[in-house]
Design a protein around this motif. Sequence first.
Motif, PDB file in Angstrom:
ATOM      1  N   TYR A 246     -44.125  22.399 -19.362  1.00 55.94           N
ATOM      2  CA  TYR A 246     -44.180  21.213 -18.638  1.00 55.94           C
ATOM      3  C   TYR A 246     -45.251  20.393 -19.365  1.00 55.94           C
ATOM      4  N   ILE A 247     -44.601  19.003 -19.567  1.00 58.59           N
ATOM      5  CA  ILE A 247     -45.335  18.092 -20.494  1.00 58.59           C
ATOM      6  C   ILE A 247     -45.517  16.844 -19.412  1.00 58.59           C
TER       7      ILE A 247
ATOM      8  N   ALA B 290     -35.534  18.771 -17.659  1.00 58.87           N
ATOM      9  CA  ALA B 290     -35.498  18.166 -16.295  1.00 58.87           C
ATOM     10  C   ALA B 290     -36.486  17.267 -16.119  1.00 58.87           C
ATOM     11  N   VAL B 291     -36.339  16.303 -15.354  1.00 59.47           N
ATOM     12  CA  VAL B 291     -37.626  15.431 -14.751  1.00 59.47           C
ATOM     13  C   VAL B 291     -37.874  15.955 -13.552  1.00 59.47           C
TER      14      VAL B 291
ATOM     15  N   ILE C  91     -41.846   9.117 -16.266  1.00 62.42           N
ATOM     16  CA  ILE C  91     -40.626   9.663 -16.718  1.00 62.42           C
ATOM     17  C   ILE C  91     -39.743   9.342 -15.782  1.00 62.42           C
ATOM     18  N   GLU C  92     -38.523   8.861 -16.072  1.00 59.26           N
ATOM     19  CA  GLU C  92     -37.469   8.512 -15.295  1.00 59.26           C
ATOM     20  C   GLU C  92     -36.231   8.916 -15.590  1.00 59.26           C
TER      21      GLU C  92
ATOM     22  N   LEU D 216     -42.164  16.367 -17.479  1.00 60.34           N
ATOM     23  CA  LEU D 216     -41.131  16.721 -18.216  1.00 60.34           C
ATOM     24  C   LEU D 216     -40.889  18.282 -18.296  1.00 60.34           C
ATOM     25  N   LYS D 217     -39.976  18.579 -17.811  1.00 60.86           N
ATOM     26  CA  LYS D 217     -39.831  20.198 -17.475  1.00 60.86           C
ATOM     27  C   LYS D 217     -38.590  20.617 -18.431  1.00 60.86           C
ATOM     28  N   ILE D 218     -39.043  21.715 -19.209  1.00 62.06           N
ATOM     29  CA  ILE D 218     -38.162  22.145 -20.221  1.00 62.06           C
ATOM     30  C   ILE D 218     -38.214  23.972 -19.974  1.00 62.06           C
ATOM     31  N   MET D 219     -36.940  24.352 -19.411  1.00 53.83           N
ATOM     32  CA  MET D 219     -36.866  25.679 -19.205  1.00 53.83           C
ATOM     33  C   MET D 219     -36.078  26.687 -20.192  1.00 53.83           C
TER      34      MET D 219
END
Length: 152
Positions: free
Chosen positions: A94-95, A70-71, A129-130, A80-83
Amino acid sequence: MFRKNNNQIDTVAVLMLYLMFSILVIFTFMTGIKAYNSIRHKNDDNYSLRTSLQYVSNKTKAYQKKGAVAVDKLNGKDVLKIMENLDGKEFVTYIYENEGMLCELFIETGTKIDLSWGTKINNIEIFEIEKLSDKLVKIRTNDTVPLIIAIS
């Protein structure tokens, strides 16, 4: 008497030519060094940007479960969020960009976050990021062509 003066003039002329040649060689050498350093610096910058974008791309491709990527915004910065779920606990990666560095922070969901905790990955000035759609994310760094990543 003229012969002695002619020899001195010849010697001075040869020395002047030698001095001019030496100065031109040094000038050419210094110009070459400057051009080489400029090219090397640009190549290093390009490599750093390509590496950063490739890192983000590979990281998102590794998590292709629905809704895993997700953004978001974190402390006013694009992230950039990766769960993911590990052993029944929810974690998030989180990046983001912090103080001119691309950073990654892996932490348990719900933990209060400080951006300085992240692991520094690479030098980067801009990290925007979009979310273009449910399946596309656009990432822009510095003055490069944006990277568009397909997510699930």
